[in-house]
Write a protein that holds these residues in place. Structure first.
Motif, PDB file in Angstrom:
ATOM      1  N   GLU A  32       0.880  -1.155   0.000  1.00 15.66           N
ATOM      2  CA  GLU A  32       0.000   0.000   0.000  1.00 15.66           C
ATOM      3  C   GLU A  32       0.925   1.215   0.000  1.00 15.66           C
ATOM      4  O   GLU A  32       1.766   1.351   0.877  1.00 15.66           O
ATOM      5  CB  GLU A  32      -0.887   0.024   1.247  1.00 15.66           C
ATOM      6  N   PHE A  34       1.767   5.511  -0.536  1.00 14.21           N
ATOM      7  CA  PHE A  34       1.241   6.845  -0.271  1.00 14.21           C
ATOM      8  C   PHE A  34       2.273   7.905  -0.670  1.00 14.21           C
ATOM      9  O   PHE A  34       3.468   7.642  -0.691  1.00 14.21           O
ATOM     10  CB  PHE A  34       0.972   7.039   1.237  1.00 14.21           C
ATOM     11  N   TYR A  86       7.255  13.127   0.461  1.00 12.92           N
ATOM     12  CA  TYR A  86       7.715  11.839   0.962  1.00 12.92           C
ATOM     13  C   TYR A  86       6.831  10.727   0.399  1.00 12.92           C
ATOM     14  O   TYR A  86       5.608  10.792   0.470  1.00 12.92           O
ATOM     15  CB  TYR A  86       7.629  11.780   2.490  1.00 12.92           C
ATOM     16  N   GLU A  90       3.122   1.050   3.337  1.00 13.82           N
ATOM     17  CA  GLU A  90       2.537   0.426   4.516  1.00 13.82           C
ATOM     18  C   GLU A  90       2.641  -1.073   4.400  1.00 13.82           C
ATOM     19  O   GLU A  90       2.301  -1.650   3.356  1.00 13.82           O
ATOM     20  CB  GLU A  90       1.077   0.815   4.652  1.00 13.82           C
ATOM     21  N   GLY A  94       0.752  -4.632   9.944  1.00 17.89           N
ATOM     22  CA  GLY A  94       0.132  -3.675  10.854  1.00 17.89           C
ATOM     23  C   GLY A  94      -0.212  -2.406  10.121  1.00 17.89           C
ATOM     24  O   GLY A  94      -0.566  -2.424   8.957  1.00 17.89           O
ATOM     25  N   ASN A  95      -0.072  -1.316  10.794  1.00 21.68           N
ATOM     26  CA  ASN A  95      -0.403  -0.055  10.165  1.00 21.68           C
ATOM     27  C   ASN A  95       0.817   0.844  10.119  1.00 21.68           C
ATOM     28  O   ASN A  95       0.703   2.046  10.177  1.00 21.68           O
ATOM     29  CB  ASN A  95      -1.513   0.624  10.964  1.00 21.68           C
ATOM     30  N   MET A  96       1.986   0.254   9.983  1.00 20.93           N
ATOM     31  CA  MET A  96       3.227   1.010  10.092  1.00 20.93           C
ATOM     32  C   MET A  96       3.693   1.459   8.724  1.00 20.93           C
ATOM     33  O   MET A  96       3.697   0.690   7.768  1.00 20.93           O
ATOM     34  CB  MET A  96       4.290   0.108  10.715  1.00 20.93           C
ATOM     35  N   LEU A  97       4.076   2.726   8.637  1.00 18.41           N
ATOM     36  CA  LEU A  97       4.574   3.278   7.393  1.00 18.41           C
ATOM     37  C   LEU A  97       6.094   3.363   7.406  1.00 18.41           C
ATOM     38  O   LEU A  97       6.689   3.762   8.396  1.00 18.41           O
ATOM     39  CB  LEU A  97       4.026   4.689   7.166  1.00 18.41           C
ATOM     40  N   THR A  98       6.683   3.022   6.270  1.00 18.06           N
ATOM     41  CA  THR A  98       8.109   3.248   6.045  1.00 18.06           C
ATOM     42  C   THR A  98       8.230   4.359   5.019  1.00 18.06           C
ATOM     43  O   THR A  98       7.640   4.271   3.943  1.00 18.06           O
ATOM     44  CB  THR A  98       8.790   1.974   5.525  1.00 18.06           C
ATOM     45  N   PHE A  99       9.002   5.392   5.370  1.00 16.59           N
ATOM     46  CA  PHE A  99       9.122   6.563   4.510  1.00 16.59           C
ATOM     47  C   PHE A  99      10.423   6.544   3.721  1.00 16.59           C
ATOM     48  O   PHE A  99      11.446   6.037   4.189  1.00 16.59           O
ATOM     49  CB  PHE A  99       9.091   7.842   5.348  1.00 16.59           C
ATOM     50  N   GLY A 100      10.366   7.146   2.550  1.00 15.92           N
ATOM     51  CA  GLY A 100      11.580   7.421   1.805  1.00 15.92           C
ATOM     52  C   GLY A 100      12.278   8.641   2.377  1.00 15.92           C
ATOM     53  O   GLY A 100      11.784   9.280   3.303  1.00 15.92           O
ATOM     54  N   GLY A 101      13.425   8.971   1.814  1.00 17.68           N
ATOM     55  CA  GLY A 101      14.219  10.077   2.322  1.00 17.68           C
ATOM     56  C   GLY A 101      13.691  11.455   1.970  1.00 17.68           C
ATOM     57  O   GLY A 101      14.171  12.455   2.495  1.00 17.68           O
ATOM     58  N   GLY A 102      12.710  11.502   1.088  1.00 11.58           N
ATOM     59  CA  GLY A 102      12.102  12.782   0.746  1.00 11.58           C
ATOM     60  C   GLY A 102      12.757  13.461  -0.444  1.00 11.58           C
ATOM     61  O   GLY A 102      13.969  13.299  -0.684  1.00 11.58           O
TER      62      GLY A 102
ATOM     63  N   GLY B  42      14.894  11.495   5.701  1.00  7.35           N
ATOM     64  CA  GLY B  42      13.469  11.241   5.782  1.00  7.35           C
ATOM     65  C   GLY B  42      13.011  11.039   7.208  1.00  7.35           C
ATOM     66  O   GLY B  42      13.573  11.585   8.145  1.00  7.35           O
ATOM     67  N   TYR B 101      -2.091   8.656   8.052  1.00  6.02           N
ATOM     68  CA  TYR B 101      -1.686   9.181   9.342  1.00  6.02           C
ATOM     69  C   TYR B 101      -2.081  10.651   9.462  1.00  6.02           C
ATOM     70  O   TYR B 101      -2.087  11.385   8.465  1.00  6.02           O
ATOM     71  CB  TYR B 101      -0.161   9.150   9.477  1.00  6.02           C
TER      72      TYR B 101
END
Lengths: 109, 112
Positions: A32, A34, A86, A90, A94-102, B42, B101
């Motif tokens: 998933e 975002f 960013y 997901e 669970g509902n945990m997001l991993t983000f890129g560095g932006g 990030g 979120y």
């Protein structure tokens, strides 16, 4: 473990030019994805999610499972699009997001 | 007016001290999260909690501690064991499996 990569730290374009912010991911399950945006002096906020297949503020993003990418695109950039973007993934557990560095997008007049 | 509130906005800490960052939400969200935001890196997950009295370590939990005694509150303590605590800290909350979120406005912690 999942990973999100945004290869460009800074992207600078002129107003009216097309914009593509790149995002690649690695994840063994069904992802998933975002895009979140942070405008100057504002909170980080959700821009769009791939499951909605929506266009927000003229931005779209298509999930390409073959290339494991989720690039954010807009045909004509506006100055108010200048912000930090960013990409996030997901996990299914669970509902945990991993983000890129932006990627910082700067739209010049 | 529903939302998520972080306080203080700026925090200065002397080396060797513990400090606690506050995060409160009135959105009735089950899950809460702490991220650290550093330039070029990030957002990195410190801790998260999906239910009261339970929390899980994220990717960079060393030197941090949390508690979740109430659904609305998820304070983060930056201990003296955290080697490089100067950063921008973001708290977030969500309804589980609701795909999105809500973020607080952040706390900037500086070690002096």
């Amino acid at each position: 473990a999942q990973r999100v990569t945004q290869p460009e730290k800074l992207l600078s374009v002129f107003k009216g030019a097309p914009v593509e912010l790149k995002c690649n991911y690695s994840y063994s399950g069904s992802p998933e994805l975002f895009w979140y945006v942070q405008y100057s002096r504002q909170r980080l906020q959700l821009l769009l999610r791939h499951i909605s297949r929506e266009s927000i503020k003229g931005f779209t993003a298509d999930l390409n499972k073959g290339e494991t990418s989720f690039h954010l695109k807009k045909p004509f950039a506006q100055e108010e699009d200048s912000a930090m973007y960013y990409c996030a993934l997901e996990d299914n557990a669970g509902n945990m997001l991993t983000f890129g560095g932006g990627t910082r997008l700067m739209v010049k007049p | 007016d529903g939302g998520i509130t972080q306080s203080p906005k700026y925090l200065f800490r002397k080396e060797g001290q513990n400090v606690t960052l506050s995060c409160e939400q009135n959105l009735n969200h089950d899950a809460m999260y702490w991220y650290r935001q550093d330039p070029g890196q990030g957002l990195r997950l410190i801790y998260y909690s999906q239910i009261v009295n339970d929390f899980q370590k994220g990717d960079i939990a060393e030197g941090y501690s949390v508690s979740r005694e109430k659904k609305e509150s998820f304070p983060l303590t930056v201990t003296s064991a955290q080697k490089n605590p100067t950063a921008f800290y973001l708290c977030a909350s969500s309804i589980i499996n609701n795909y999105g979120y809500t973020f607080g406005s952040g706390t900037r912690l500086t070690v002096v």
